[in-house]
Design a protein around this motif. Structure first.
Motif, PDB file in Angstrom:
ATOM      1  N   ARG A  95       0.704  -1.243   0.115  1.00  0.00           N
ATOM      2  CA  ARG A  95      -0.059  -0.066   0.043  1.00  0.00           C
ATOM      3  C   ARG A  95       1.032   1.306  -0.005  1.00  0.00           C
ATOM      4  O   ARG A  95       0.490   2.136   0.798  1.00  0.00           O
ATOM      5  CB  ARG A  95      -1.014   0.155   1.120  1.00  0.00           C
ATOM      6  CG  ARG A  95      -1.712  -1.104   1.579  1.00  0.00           C
ATOM      7  CD  ARG A  95      -2.604  -1.727   0.433  1.00  0.00           C
ATOM      8  NE  ARG A  95      -3.607  -0.730   0.117  1.00  0.00           N
ATOM      9  CZ  ARG A  95      -4.343  -0.812  -0.969  1.00  0.00           C
ATOM     10  NH1 ARG A  95      -4.545  -2.002  -1.656  1.00  0.00           N
ATOM     11  NH2 ARG A  95      -5.434   0.066  -1.115  1.00  0.00           N
ATOM     12  N   THR A  96       1.787   1.364  -0.870  1.00  0.00           N
ATOM     13  CA  THR A  96       2.804   2.439  -0.839  1.00  0.00           C
ATOM     14  C   THR A  96       2.557   3.135  -2.032  1.00  0.00           C
ATOM     15  O   THR A  96       3.141   4.318  -2.249  1.00  0.00           O
ATOM     16  CB  THR A  96       4.339   1.961  -1.048  1.00  0.00           C
ATOM     17  OG1 THR A  96       4.321   0.952  -1.741  1.00  0.00           O
ATOM     18  CG2 THR A  96       4.533   1.437   0.308  1.00  0.00           C
ATOM     19  N   ILE A  97       1.797   2.913  -3.040  1.00  0.00           N
ATOM     20  CA  ILE A  97       1.404   3.543  -4.308  1.00  0.00           C
ATOM     21  C   ILE A  97       0.064   3.996  -4.288  1.00  0.00           C
ATOM     22  O   ILE A  97      -1.001   3.190  -4.069  1.00  0.00           O
ATOM     23  CB  ILE A  97       1.748   2.757  -5.609  1.00  0.00           C
ATOM     24  CG1 ILE A  97       3.154   2.193  -5.588  1.00  0.00           C
ATOM     25  CG2 ILE A  97       1.575   3.496  -6.818  1.00  0.00           C
ATOM     26  CD1 ILE A  97       4.256   3.369  -5.800  1.00  0.00           C
ATOM     27  N   ALA A 119       5.110  -9.676 -11.088  1.00  0.00           N
ATOM     28  CA  ALA A 119       5.445  -8.225 -11.183  1.00  0.00           C
ATOM     29  C   ALA A 119       4.000  -7.639 -11.046  1.00  0.00           C
ATOM     30  O   ALA A 119       3.667  -6.676 -10.238  1.00  0.00           O
ATOM     31  CB  ALA A 119       6.114  -7.972 -12.210  1.00  0.00           C
ATOM     32  N   ALA A 120       2.919  -8.040 -11.696  1.00  0.00           N
ATOM     33  CA  ALA A 120       1.593  -7.451 -11.590  1.00  0.00           C
ATOM     34  C   ALA A 120       0.974  -7.795 -10.259  1.00  0.00           C
ATOM     35  O   ALA A 120       0.458  -6.943  -9.598  1.00  0.00           O
ATOM     36  CB  ALA A 120       0.788  -8.053 -12.797  1.00  0.00           C
ATOM     37  N   TYR A 121       1.106  -8.912  -9.512  1.00  0.00           N
ATOM     38  CA  TYR A 121       0.863  -9.240  -8.250  1.00  0.00           C
ATOM     39  C   TYR A 121       1.539  -8.455  -7.341  1.00  0.00           C
ATOM     40  O   TYR A 121       0.871  -7.860  -6.381  1.00  0.00           O
ATOM     41  CB  TYR A 121       1.150 -10.740  -7.923  1.00  0.00           C
ATOM     42  CG  TYR A 121       0.902 -11.249  -6.722  1.00  0.00           C
ATOM     43  CD1 TYR A 121      -0.491 -11.281  -6.146  1.00  0.00           C
ATOM     44  CD2 TYR A 121       1.745 -11.224  -5.622  1.00  0.00           C
ATOM     45  CE1 TYR A 121      -0.754 -11.795  -4.892  1.00  0.00           C
ATOM     46  CE2 TYR A 121       1.643 -12.075  -4.278  1.00  0.00           C
ATOM     47  CZ  TYR A 121       0.238 -11.996  -4.047  1.00  0.00           C
ATOM     48  OH  TYR A 121      -0.136 -12.536  -2.682  1.00  0.00           O
ATOM     49  N   MET A 140       1.303  -3.257  -3.712  1.00  0.00           N
ATOM     50  CA  MET A 140       1.849  -2.143  -3.601  1.00  0.00           C
ATOM     51  C   MET A 140       0.584  -1.000  -3.656  1.00  0.00           C
ATOM     52  O   MET A 140       0.595   0.250  -3.342  1.00  0.00           O
ATOM     53  CB  MET A 140       2.749  -1.747  -4.626  1.00  0.00           C
ATOM     54  CG  MET A 140       4.053  -2.481  -4.354  1.00  0.00           C
ATOM     55  SD  MET A 140       5.407  -1.797  -5.271  1.00  0.00           S
ATOM     56  CE  MET A 140       6.012  -0.387  -4.670  1.00  0.00           C
ATOM     57  N   GLY A 141      -0.548  -1.376  -4.177  1.00  0.00           N
ATOM     58  CA  GLY A 141      -1.792  -0.421  -4.269  1.00  0.00           C
ATOM     59  C   GLY A 141      -2.546  -0.263  -5.356  1.00  0.00           C
ATOM     60  O   GLY A 141      -3.567   0.448  -5.351  1.00  0.00           O
ATOM     61  N   TYR A 162       3.170  -1.844 -14.696  1.00  0.00           N
ATOM     62  CA  TYR A 162       1.865  -2.109 -14.401  1.00  0.00           C
ATOM     63  C   TYR A 162       1.306  -0.923 -13.673  1.00  0.00           C
ATOM     64  O   TYR A 162       0.033  -0.465 -13.829  1.00  0.00           O
ATOM     65  CB  TYR A 162       1.524  -3.232 -13.411  1.00  0.00           C
ATOM     66  CG  TYR A 162       1.868  -4.732 -14.332  1.00  0.00           C
ATOM     67  CD1 TYR A 162       0.926  -5.320 -15.124  1.00  0.00           C
ATOM     68  CD2 TYR A 162       2.816  -5.393 -14.147  1.00  0.00           C
ATOM     69  CE1 TYR A 162       1.170  -6.143 -15.980  1.00  0.00           C
ATOM     70  CE2 TYR A 162       3.129  -6.559 -14.896  1.00  0.00           C
ATOM     71  CZ  TYR A 162       1.985  -6.947 -15.809  1.00  0.00           C
ATOM     72  OH  TYR A 162       2.440  -8.141 -16.472  1.00  0.00           O
ATOM     73  N   VAL A 163       2.081  -0.318 -12.888  1.00  0.00           N
ATOM     74  CA  VAL A 163       1.766   1.058 -12.216  1.00  0.00           C
ATOM     75  C   VAL A 163       1.544   2.033 -13.390  1.00  0.00           C
ATOM     76  O   VAL A 163       0.561   2.743 -13.407  1.00  0.00           O
ATOM     77  CB  VAL A 163       2.912   1.530 -11.324  1.00  0.00           C
ATOM     78  CG1 VAL A 163       2.606   2.944 -10.618  1.00  0.00           C
ATOM     79  CG2 VAL A 163       3.221   0.370  -9.982  1.00  0.00           C
TER      80      VAL A 163
END
Length: 499
Positions: free
Chosen positions: A37-39, A273-275, A280-281, A240-241
């Protein structure tokens, strides 16, 4: 940041993990404390790809100063390395379907997304660790990793790279790219066997103390450019971000609206990486794991059993012709509640029997985030034809597998049609001329290049200059060996540059 092994209490710093790739117990390094939850959207709204990369990667590599990390990122994601300013453009196919194009790098494959940056990370890690030995990158490839790693590491001071690929397990263009690789610090060898053979051998080699002693005596140490190395995996989270930010910017979704992701999967790094992005949010809903006939992952997501005791198929999507997916171990670690002892037990079981199972409760948790579908070669060609004829968009076979898996998922779960979906497009279609000609009923040429000229004439898709330039380059690496001789091949290469 500290990284720990998936199989024991072994804990190291990030530069050690970058430099060594694999833990001493054979496990893979994962963040000891994941940056959950950092993004948020506000952090990446209207940001460049380079700025998004820094926002993400600072959490994985905080040892590097902001200036140093930004310098590496800007060098990696530059005009010299990518043909598009936005690096990973999002192409809208339908109102609720987009394709994330990850093939605009130097080798026209998604591996460029990480392997353009990874050499900078590795060199910086080597300096931080005070390492003076030469680093030999050992990599097994099912096609795209090999060329991308070779291109990333060619003539990088203090590093050398040895690639192994299966003789019948890559496309003609993938083979041409590797056999004609330039650089004074590279070696490419084909093996009689499949990708799993090469990968299994290299993983054993990394924990072989006798081999390590032999190369250490010559001032050399091993590392890896496969996605077993955290330096390969973490940069893949970035796109993905970036896709999430672009979906919101385009008005395709609201900032808190979930979207699904479909990933054609072989070694499990891309979908992992998507996971990670989801952890990460990023509001990713369902992760759809797409496979070809080598559908060991599809079966796992349906049954909770990972069973490699099955026939191995050579398909028209060769980068997915894998039964032992290395990054699945990282995923298993999370499925197991980050229990390294349980992960170790299960990996030992897999090695001994070729099979492992998770509990019913664990499978239920997995199925909240993941599903799996697979399609055959004939279905893959049908998808290529359908998407091109309907939308004028040309897919490579791997991306077509993802599109076909998406179609099957919609049949099984029609409600997913109301949620926006992103297909990860992992390679340029021109890397696979034969299946494209067959799918679109285009007359093949006498050579792969002639076939590609025919495809370009029919579809209007431009011939990538990097692939066109291959015709004029000389063959350098045509050596073929039995898989049992891989160790000898490595030692012979070490003799050319070791002390």
């Amino acid at each position: 940041m500290k990284y720990r092994s998936t199989r024991s209490e072994e804990t190291v710093n990030e530069t050690y993990a970058l430099l060594h790739g694999l833990a001493s117990d054979g496990g893979l390094y994962v963040p000891a404390k994941f940056p959950e939850r950092t993004i948020t959207y506000d952090m990446v709204a209207d940001a460049s790809y380079q700025d998004i990369a820094y926002t993400v990667l600072q959490h994985f590599f905080p040892t590097f100063s902001e200036a140093a990390l930004r310098e590496m990122i800007n060098a990696a994601y530059s005009k010299a390395n990518f043909s598009t300013v936005d690096i990973a453009p999002l192409h809208s196919v339908l109102e609720r379907l987009s394709v994330l194009e990850l093939f605009h790098g130097r080798t026209q494959a998604f591996k460029d997304m990480a392997l353009s940056l990874f050499p900078y990370l590795l060199v910086a890690a080597k300096e931080a660790e005070g390492e003076t030995d030469e680093v030999l990158i050992l990599t097994a490839t099912s096609g795209d990793t090999g060329k991308a790693a070779l291109e990333g590491f060619k003539d990088v001071d203090g590093t050398h790279i040895q690639i192994f690929y299966p003789t019948d397990g890559v496309s003609p263009m993938q083979q041409e790219q590797m056999q004609k690789q330039e650089g004074d610090n590279v070696n490419v060898t084909a093996i009689r066997g499949n990708f799993d053979d090469a990968q299994q051998f290299l993983k054993r080699l990394f924990v072989d103390k006798d081999m390590a002693a032999k190369v250490a005596a010559k001032g050399v140490r091993f590392s890896s450019a496969n996605s077993i190395n955290i330096g390969r995996l973490a940069p893949q989270v970035v796109y993905y971000v970036a896709a999430y930010a672009e979906l919101v910017n385009q008005g395709a979704i609201h900032r808190d609206e979930a979207f699904n992701v479909v990933v054609p999967t072989g070694n499990f790094g891309n979908i992992l990486a998507a996971y990670y992005a989801k952890k990460m949010g990023v509001p990713i809903g369902k992760l759809i794991c797409a496979s070809n006939r080598n559908n060991v992952l599809t079966d796992f997501f349906k049954t909770g059993t990972y069973d490699m005791n099955r026939q191995f198929y050579t398909t028209i999507s060769p980068s997915m012709d894998i039964l032992e997916s290395s990054n699945f171990e990282r995923f298993l670690y999370y499925v197991s509640g980050e229990d390294y002892e349980l992960t170790n037990t299960r990996m030992k079981e897999l090695k001994a029997t070729g099979k492992l199972s998770v509990s019913g409760e664990e499978l239920s948790r997995v199925q909240r985030d993941f599903s799996g579908q697979f399609i055959s070669d004939e279905e893959t060609k049908a998808v290529i034809a359908q998407v091109y004829n309907s939308y004028g968009y040309l897919l490579d076979p791997h991306t077509a597998v993802a599109m076909g898996a998406y179609m099957k998922e919609l049949q099984a779960h029609p409600e997913d049609g109301s949620r926006h979906t992103v297909i990860a497009a992992t390679a340029h279609p021109f890397k696979f001329p034969t299946p494209i000609c067959e799918a679109l009923e285009i007359q093949p040429g006498g050579t792969p290049y002639e076939s590609l000229e025919h495809i370009s004439a029919v579809t209007g898709v431009a011939f990538p200059k990097e692939l066109a330039a291959l015709q004029e380059k000389e063959l350098r690496f045509t050596h073929v060996i039995d898989k049992e001789l891989m160790g000898k091949e490595i030692l012979s290469f070490v003799d050319t540059f070791g002390k």
